[in-house]
Write a protein that holds these residues in place. Structure first.
Motif: not given
Lengths: 339, 247
Positions: A84-86, A92-102
């Motif tokens: 998840c932490h690219l 981080t991973t772009p495009g994630t919501k609820f919540p976005p990956v910090l």
């Protein structure tokens, strides 16, 4: 008689000079200290005395960070931290919501983690949560892996692998995942000049005009604190933020200030990913701030109660400055990549 | 002993007496020093500060709460009754939300003192960017370069009720060299051997009272970068502290 005496003495001497078995001496633990470097305009990093960074510890932590063995058989089977932490997006991973990956960047300066701050303490504490609760790593898999046993023995003197030891190593690695080579940093070091637009954007950011610096402090571009910046008039549900942790009504709607380093690489933005682009974020601060009882007082400047009232040029300049926080070295640094 | 020796002996004795009187000066012992703990306390008109709840009313009639209070105290000078200054060149970051910032220590000579003085904020020689140690607190108190650089002397924030009883925010931010505050406390105290405690109490309402009655609605709820407002705060700030010797 004389001969018997000599033989007897000889036997005594022989018996006295027992061959003592050699003392087994464990190999001393010799580790290579590692100095974490960072510019003088960021705070001093606090490192726990019982987990000083070493070359060997950081390497082991990096191996763990990228190893899906962490999750084998667990609820997140097949994943590692790096899933998840690219790195190419700033961890981080772009495009994630609820919540976005910090993003995992500059975490060595944080004491609060996650959007609502539900994890607090040193990095070791958070990594302990990650390996033992989030991944629920199966320790038997590590304790039967010869490579890991050797690596842990080199550092700890024995082959016993525990959650605490794994957490320490991952914390060591994460303290090296630092981003300080963006255009902004090069300009601070005097190596380059910012463009006119970037400079105007910096002035907006770092003055009463944009007022970003009060939360996104220059250097880390975060303050390890929580603020309600006016996204909801009546925060509830997913928008309650720190209140989730403290139960204190005064913390309603407060979220951790995310770093803006490499912000241009990721999106969507805010705790629920409601803004797809940086333009939308700036437009929110420009004209859409909503009052609530816990709205940060900084957001209520006279004449700017609903926003900053920036011009189109101001907004473009601010975006330029934010893009100057993108660190291309960080996202390609082989020392931080899959080993 | 002959009659000729008596005068000689008398002279020798007199000389010895003179030497003993003049030559053997009474050795003065160095002054004893004692540990002094300065405790910082925050009140609003005698009531201990409680954060985040609209409880207070200032001289202008604004009802307000306090959500943030951070500031620096620096360069302390304790004046003894002999007219000597005893300087403590410390810079202390104070934050009621961080109990470990609410006291500092110094070693001072024992004796009687007529008072002390110190700054709220940082003197010019220390009020330059990155001059202070790079703690997260100091970094977060940075005053922007394009506004002069250095540090915020104080961040005092909260909410208040306007005349329509609608809640608004205020941010009393103070910085910049002309607005450095000197607090002079002409209150005697004693330093004795052993441990000593001096309490410095900030009355938050004094920021809005003397000599200027500060009204959020009339004067402004945001002071940073507004010279006239920072000047009012600075002038009011000289009377926000009182000193009390703890038993």
């Amino acid at each position: 008689m004389k001969n018997v005496s000599i033989i007897f003495i000889g036997l005594l001497v022989f018996a006295a000079c027992k061959k003592t078995p050699p003392t087994v001496v464990d190999e001393p633990i010799v580790l290579t200290p590692y100095e974490i470097e960072y510019p003088n305009y960021v705070p001093t990093m606090e490192v726990p005395q019982d987990n000083p960074p070493t070359v060997e510890g950081i390497a082991l932590g990096r191996k763990l960070y990228y190893d899906p063995l962490l999750s084998q058989g667990g609820p997140n089977n097949g994943r590692a931290c790096a899933s998840c932490h690219l790195q190419q997006y700033g961890f981080t991973t772009p495009g994630t919501k609820f919540p976005p990956v910090l993003p995992h960047v500059n975490l060595g300066w944080h004491t609060y983690y996650l959007w609502d701050g539900r994890k607090q303490g040193a990095l070791e504490d958070v990594m302990l949560f990650e390996v033992s609760e989030f991944f629920q790593a199966d320790l038997s898999l590590f304790n039967t892996d010869e490579t890991y046993r050797k690596l842990f023995k080199k550092i700890f003197g024995d082959e016993h692998i525990t959650y605490e030891r794994m957490a320490k190593m991952m914390a060591q690695f994460l303290r090296t995942v630092n981003s300080f080579d963006a255009r902004f940093d090069k300009a601070m070091q005097g190596d380059i000049f910012l463009t006119d637009s970037e400079l105007r954007g910096y002035e907006i950011f770092n003055s009463e005009k944009g007022d970003c610096f009060h939360c996104h402090a220059i250097g880390l571009f975060a303050d390890d604190q929580f603020h309600n910046t006016g996204m909801e008039a009546n925060p509830s549900g997913k928008d309650v933020g720190l209140y989730n942790v403290t139960g204190d009504m005064h913390d309603l709607g407060k979220f951790k200030t995310p770093t803006l380093r490499n912000a241009a690489l990721r999106g969507p933005y805010m705790h629920d990913g409601r803004f797809a682009t940086l333009d939308e974020v700036i437009e929110f601060y420009n004209s859409q701030v909503q009052f609530s009882s816990t709205l940060d007082p900084i957001m209520t400047k006279p004449g700017k109660e609903n926003g900053l009232n920036l011009t189109a040029q101001d907004k473009a300049d601010l975006i330029s400055f934010l893009e100057a926080l993108t660190d291309s070295t960080f996202i390609s640094n082989p020392a931080l990549s899959h080993p | 002993m002959t009659s000729q020796n008596i005068p000689r002996l008398a002279i020798i004795g007199l000389c010895c007496a003179l030497v003993a009187t003049v030559g053997c000066k009474k050795a003065t012992s160095p002054p004893t020093e004692a540990l002094v703990t300065f405790d910082i306390v925050h009140e609003v008109d005698g009531v201990p500060l409680q954060l985040d709840t609209i409880l207070y009313q200032n001289a202008a009639g604004n009802h307000y709460d306090v959500t943030r209070l951070e500031y620096y105290l620096s360069y302390f000078n304790c004046m003894d009754n002999n007219g000597l200054d005893h300087k403590v060149d410390s810079i202390c970051y104070i934050n009621p939300r961080k109990p470990n910032t609410l006291s500092f220590h110094a070693n001072l000579p024992t004796g009687s003192y007529s008072g002390m003085q110190f700054h709220i904020g940082l003197p010019a020689m220390k009020n330059t960017s990155y001059c202070l140690s790079n703690t997260p607190e100091n970094i977060n108190m940075a005053w922007p370069e394009m506004m002069g650089g250095g540090y915020h002397f104080m961040k005092f924030e909260g909410h208040y009720l306007d005349p329509l009883q609608e809640q608004k925010g205020f941010a009393m931010h103070l910085g910049m060299n002309p607005y450095l505050i000197t607090v002079i406390l002409n209150k005697p105290f004693q330093i004795q051997e052993g441990k000593n405690h001096i309490q410095l109490t900030m009355n938050l309402n004094e920021w809005f009272a003397h000599p200027h009655t500060y009204n959020f609605d009339m004067h402004g709820n945001y002071t940073m970068g507004v010279d006239s407002l920072m000047r009012k705060l600075s002038e009011n700030g000289s009377s926000v502290f009182t000193l009390k010797q703890q038993p």
